[in-house]
Design a protein around this motif. Structure first.
Motif, PDB file in Angstrom:
ATOM      1  N   THR A   4       0.838  -1.190   0.000  1.00 14.38           N
ATOM      2  CA  THR A   4       0.000   0.000   0.000  1.00 14.38           C
ATOM      3  C   THR A   4       0.876   1.242   0.000  1.00 14.38           C
ATOM      4  OG1 THR A   4      -1.839   1.106   1.118  1.00 14.38           O
ATOM      5  CG2 THR A   4      -0.172   0.104   2.515  1.00 14.38           C
ATOM      6  N   ASP A   5       0.301   2.358  -0.428  1.00 10.73           N
ATOM      7  CA  ASP A   5       1.038   3.618  -0.468  1.00 10.73           C
ATOM      8  C   ASP A   5       0.911   4.410   0.824  1.00 10.73           C
ATOM      9  OD1 ASP A   5       1.833   3.170  -3.118  1.00 10.73           O
ATOM     10  OD2 ASP A   5      -0.013   4.061  -3.899  1.00 10.73           O
ATOM     11  N   TYR A   6      -0.040   4.016   1.674  1.00  5.91           N
ATOM     12  CA  TYR A   6      -0.246   4.758   2.908  1.00  5.91           C
ATOM     13  C   TYR A   6      -0.822   3.830   3.973  1.00  5.91           C
ATOM     14  CZ  TYR A   6      -5.200   4.735   1.653  1.00  5.91           C
ATOM     15  OH  TYR A   6      -6.472   4.326   1.325  1.00  5.91           O
ATOM     16  N   ILE A   7      -0.610   4.202   5.209  1.00  5.54           N
ATOM     17  CA  ILE A   7      -1.156   3.491   6.375  1.00  5.54           C
ATOM     18  C   ILE A   7      -2.141   4.442   7.048  1.00  5.54           C
ATOM     19  CG2 ILE A   7      -0.604   2.544   8.649  1.00  5.54           C
ATOM     20  CD1 ILE A   7       2.241   1.893   7.375  1.00  5.54           C
ATOM     21  N   ASP A   8      -3.343   3.964   7.313  1.00  6.63           N
ATOM     22  CA  ASP A   8      -4.371   4.834   7.885  1.00  6.63           C
ATOM     23  C   ASP A   8      -4.065   5.234   9.327  1.00  6.63           C
ATOM     24  OD1 ASP A   8      -6.594   4.814   5.723  1.00  6.63           O
ATOM     25  OD2 ASP A   8      -6.053   2.703   5.965  1.00  6.63           O
ATOM     26  N   LEU A   9      -3.598   4.261  10.127  1.00  5.58           N
ATOM     27  CA  LEU A   9      -3.314   4.519  11.535  1.00  5.58           C
ATOM     28  C   LEU A   9      -2.000   3.829  11.897  1.00  5.58           C
ATOM     29  CD1 LEU A   9      -4.117   5.579  14.356  1.00  5.58           C
ATOM     30  CD2 LEU A   9      -5.388   3.435  14.689  1.00  5.58           C
ATOM     31  N   TYR A  10      -1.004   4.624  12.259  1.00  2.00           N
ATOM     32  CA  TYR A  10       0.304   4.082  12.614  1.00  2.00           C
ATOM     33  C   TYR A  10       0.503   4.261  14.110  1.00  2.00           C
ATOM     34  CZ  TYR A  10       5.122   2.655  11.920  1.00  2.00           C
ATOM     35  OH  TYR A  10       6.309   1.956  11.946  1.00  2.00           O
ATOM     36  N   GLN A  11       0.758   3.149  14.808  1.00  4.57           N
ATOM     37  CA  GLN A  11       0.754   3.151  16.268  1.00  4.57           C
ATOM     38  C   GLN A  11       2.118   2.767  16.842  1.00  4.57           C
ATOM     39  OE1 GLN A  11      -3.513   1.111  17.016  1.00  4.57           O
ATOM     40  NE2 GLN A  11      -2.300   0.300  15.345  1.00  4.57           N
ATOM     41  N   LEU A  12       2.431   3.337  18.005  1.00  7.76           N
ATOM     42  CA  LEU A  12       3.608   2.940  18.763  1.00  7.76           C
ATOM     43  C   LEU A  12       3.203   1.741  19.611  1.00  7.76           C
ATOM     44  CD1 LEU A  12       4.673   6.507  20.032  1.00  7.76           C
ATOM     45  CD2 LEU A  12       5.180   5.422  17.815  1.00  7.76           C
ATOM     46  N   HIS A  13       3.757   0.568  19.311  1.00  7.42           N
ATOM     47  CA  HIS A  13       3.255  -0.672  19.922  1.00  7.42           C
ATOM     48  C   HIS A  13       3.389  -0.654  21.439  1.00  7.42           C
ATOM     49  CE1 HIS A  13       2.507  -5.121  18.665  1.00  7.42           C
ATOM     50  NE2 HIS A  13       1.811  -4.790  19.730  1.00  7.42           N
ATOM     51  N   TRP A  14       4.482  -0.124  21.932  1.00  6.96           N
ATOM     52  CA  TRP A  14       4.641   0.140  23.366  1.00  6.96           C
ATOM     53  C   TRP A  14       5.693   1.235  23.491  1.00  6.96           C
ATOM     54  CZ3 TRP A  14       6.084  -4.535  21.131  1.00  6.96           C
ATOM     55  CH2 TRP A  14       7.439  -4.857  21.122  1.00  6.96           C
TER      56      TRP A  14
ATOM     57  N   LEU B 132       6.705  11.428  13.266  1.00  7.59           N
ATOM     58  CA  LEU B 132       5.373  11.003  12.832  1.00  7.59           C
ATOM     59  C   LEU B 132       4.677  12.120  12.051  1.00  7.59           C
ATOM     60  CD1 LEU B 132       4.351   9.184  16.117  1.00  7.59           C
ATOM     61  CD2 LEU B 132       4.688   8.083  13.894  1.00  7.59           C
ATOM     62  N   THR B 133       4.827  13.354  12.498  1.00  5.77           N
ATOM     63  CA  THR B 133       4.245  14.491  11.775  1.00  5.77           C
ATOM     64  C   THR B 133       4.864  14.606  10.383  1.00  5.77           C
ATOM     65  OG1 THR B 133       3.786  15.681  13.833  1.00  5.77           O
ATOM     66  CG2 THR B 133       3.929  16.992  11.820  1.00  5.77           C
ATOM     67  N   LYS B 134       6.167  14.436  10.304  1.00  3.42           N
ATOM     68  CA  LYS B 134       6.850  14.478   9.005  1.00  3.42           C
ATOM     69  C   LYS B 134       6.331  13.365   8.092  1.00  3.42           C
ATOM     70  CE  LYS B 134      11.479  14.369   6.914  1.00  3.42           C
ATOM     71  NZ  LYS B 134      12.948  14.292   7.208  1.00  3.42           N
ATOM     72  N   SER B 135       6.096  12.193   8.656  1.00  2.00           N
ATOM     73  CA  SER B 135       5.595  11.070   7.857  1.00  2.00           C
ATOM     74  C   SER B 135       4.167  11.315   7.382  1.00  2.00           C
ATOM     75  CB  SER B 135       5.669   9.779   8.691  1.00  2.00           C
ATOM     76  OG  SER B 135       7.011   9.478   9.038  1.00  2.00           O
ATOM     77  N   ILE B 136       3.374  11.997   8.203  1.00  2.00           N
ATOM     78  CA  ILE B 136       2.013  12.349   7.790  1.00  2.00           C
ATOM     79  C   ILE B 136       2.059  13.361   6.650  1.00  2.00           C
ATOM     80  CG2 ILE B 136      -0.078  13.580   8.534  1.00  2.00           C
ATOM     81  CD1 ILE B 136       0.306  12.207  11.294  1.00  2.00           C
ATOM     82  N   LYS B 137       2.919  14.348   6.784  1.00  2.00           N
ATOM     83  CA  LYS B 137       3.047  15.354   5.720  1.00  2.00           C
ATOM     84  C   LYS B 137       3.547  14.739   4.422  1.00  2.00           C
ATOM     85  CE  LYS B 137       3.690  19.350   8.756  1.00  2.00           C
ATOM     86  NZ  LYS B 137       4.627  20.414   9.227  1.00  2.00           N
ATOM     87  N   ALA B 138       4.321  13.669   4.546  1.00  2.00           N
ATOM     88  CA  ALA B 138       4.827  12.974   3.348  1.00  2.00           C
ATOM     89  C   ALA B 138       3.779  12.062   2.724  1.00  2.00           C
ATOM     90  CB  ALA B 138       6.071  12.166   3.704  1.00  2.00           C
ATOM     91  N   GLY B 139       2.641  11.896   3.396  1.00  2.00           N
ATOM     92  CA  GLY B 139       1.564  11.066   2.872  1.00  2.00           C
ATOM     93  C   GLY B 139       1.729   9.587   3.114  1.00  2.00           C
ATOM     94  N   LYS B 140       2.696   9.200   3.941  1.00  2.50           N
ATOM     95  CA  LYS B 140       2.931   7.775   4.186  1.00  2.50           C
ATOM     96  C   LYS B 140       1.978   7.206   5.239  1.00  2.50           C
ATOM     97  CE  LYS B 140       7.745   7.765   2.714  1.00  2.50           C
ATOM     98  NZ  LYS B 140       9.134   7.370   3.032  1.00  2.50           N
ATOM     99  N   ILE B 141       1.614   8.036   6.206  1.00  2.00           N
ATOM    100  CA  ILE B 141       0.609   7.648   7.188  1.00  2.00           C
ATOM    101  C   ILE B 141      -0.415   8.777   7.279  1.00  2.00           C
ATOM    102  CG2 ILE B 141       2.215   6.210   8.483  1.00  2.00           C
ATOM    103  CD1 ILE B 141       2.432   8.389  10.579  1.00  2.00           C
TER     104      ILE B 141
END
Length: 350
Positions: free
Chosen positions: A121-131, A168-177
């Motif tokens: 996929t080109d993007y992840i809808d919700l990217y989480q810190l597992h712990w 994470l903000t940078k990754s959102i701006k890049a459209g990855k998440i």
């Protein structure tokens, strides 16, 4: 199917989230395809996974679950926009995942790219810190002095969290998440990230997933109230207490192929005398209500105020159908009172 807003995002997710951690160990590609197709046919639009999966985690199964989902997505590209895909970056401690190192900006960038490739996929809808990087009071470490937070270097931890949220903000701006969230974290973790986001004009978390069930409800009401007022979606995982609330492990039973027959990284910490006694009473109540013990536990979880979407899992189709059906079986006030009576006698059995 009922839907809820995923925190402060603009995404509506089904009240059922399809968990996937058995795919790649207890379940193969065919099994996963069958589960996904059935869940979607019932209105489920939310699938949760992690780079660490399958579970129990190992170097041999690392990334396999994402790959299985990616194989399904490759054959159903037309459905990508209709499915909310959530995955997670592993925290420190697994030697085969970035040498067991902590979550850092570089780790986030690499982990996201690797997950995108496995998921096709080109993007992840919700990217989480597992712990979190610091120790957290989960996996039976929630009792007084069960984990040591007083020796944490608070300012160093906050600096690490600021670097994480910037990445994470940078990754959102890049459209990855599209959005990001937490897992196995605390009210302090939630509120520190919210404060950092506001102070530095960064993207705030939209969700947290923690263990939550009739046998393990430590997040009620304090953390869940915090989530509600801060617009953070609350996503319970292990609502069946790793299968215990089905009753199948009572009296030391270990059904062939079940999860408790596998080596558990944290041991069978849920298997306590009190948990067994509580489960036996919930099983008896379920019989009285003419539903299965699993359906009792899931219906109850769905009716807890503040819960957004409950993460379910299954190793076969009969279990999946049974579990999904539970969300169309709201418990009556009398049944909820009966549950509350049992809960009051076993509020923290493990």
């Amino acid at each position: 199917m009922q839907f809820s807003r995923l925190g402060s995002s603009q995404i509506d997710v089904s009240r059922i989230c399809l968990g996937s951690m058995t795919w790649g160990l207890q379940n193969n590609q065919h099994d996963a395809d069958e589960q996904i197709n059935y869940a979607l046919s019932q209105g489920v639009n939310f699938i949760d996974t992690a780079e660490m999966y399958a579970v129990p985690p190992s170097p041999e199964t690392y990334g396999k679950t994402e790959t299985i989902i990616g194989n399904w997505l490759a054959r159903h590209k037309e459905k990508r926009e209709k499915v909310v895909i959530a995955t997670k970056i592993a925290g420190p401690g697994l030697s085969w995942v970035r040498n067991g190192g902590p979550i850092t900006p570089d780790a986030i960038y690499k982990a996201i790219d690797d997950s995108l490739e496995r998921l096709n996929t080109d993007y992840i809808d919700l990217y989480q810190l597992h712990w979190p990087n610091r120790q957290s009071p989960h996996f039976a470490q929630h009792k007084p002095n069960g984990h040591n937070f007083v020796d944490v270097d608070t300012q160093a931890e906050i600096a690490s969290m600021e670097a994480i949220i910037e990445a994470l903000t940078k990754s959102i701006k890049a459209g990855k998440i599209r959005h990001w969230g937490l897992s196995d974290d605390t009210t302090w973790g939630i509120n520190t990230y919210l404060r950092l986001a506001e102070q530095h004009n960064l993207v705030k978390p939209v969700s947290i997933q923690n263990e939550f069930s009739l046998l393990h409800a430590k997040d009620w009401p304090y953390l869940i109230e915090n989530c509600w007022h801060e617009d953070i979606a609350y996503l319970p995982w292990s609502p069946l207490a790793a299968g215990m609330l089905t009753g199948k492990y009572l009296n030391g039973a270990r059904p062939e192929g079940s999860r408790w027959t596998l080596v558990q990284r944290q041991g069978l910490f849920r298997d306590t005398e009190q948990a067994g006694l509580a489960t036996a009473e919930y099983v008896t109540l379920a019989k009285k209500l003419n539903i299965t013990p699993a359906q009792l536990a899931l219906a109850w979880c769905d009716q807890v105020k503040g819960v957004t979407s409950t993460i379910i899992g299954a190793t076969n189709m009969s279990q999946l159908k049974e579990n999904i059906a539970a969300f169309n079986m709201p418990l009556s006030e009398e049944a909820l009172n009966d549950v509350a009576d049992i809960f009051s006698r076993y509020p923290a059995p493990f």
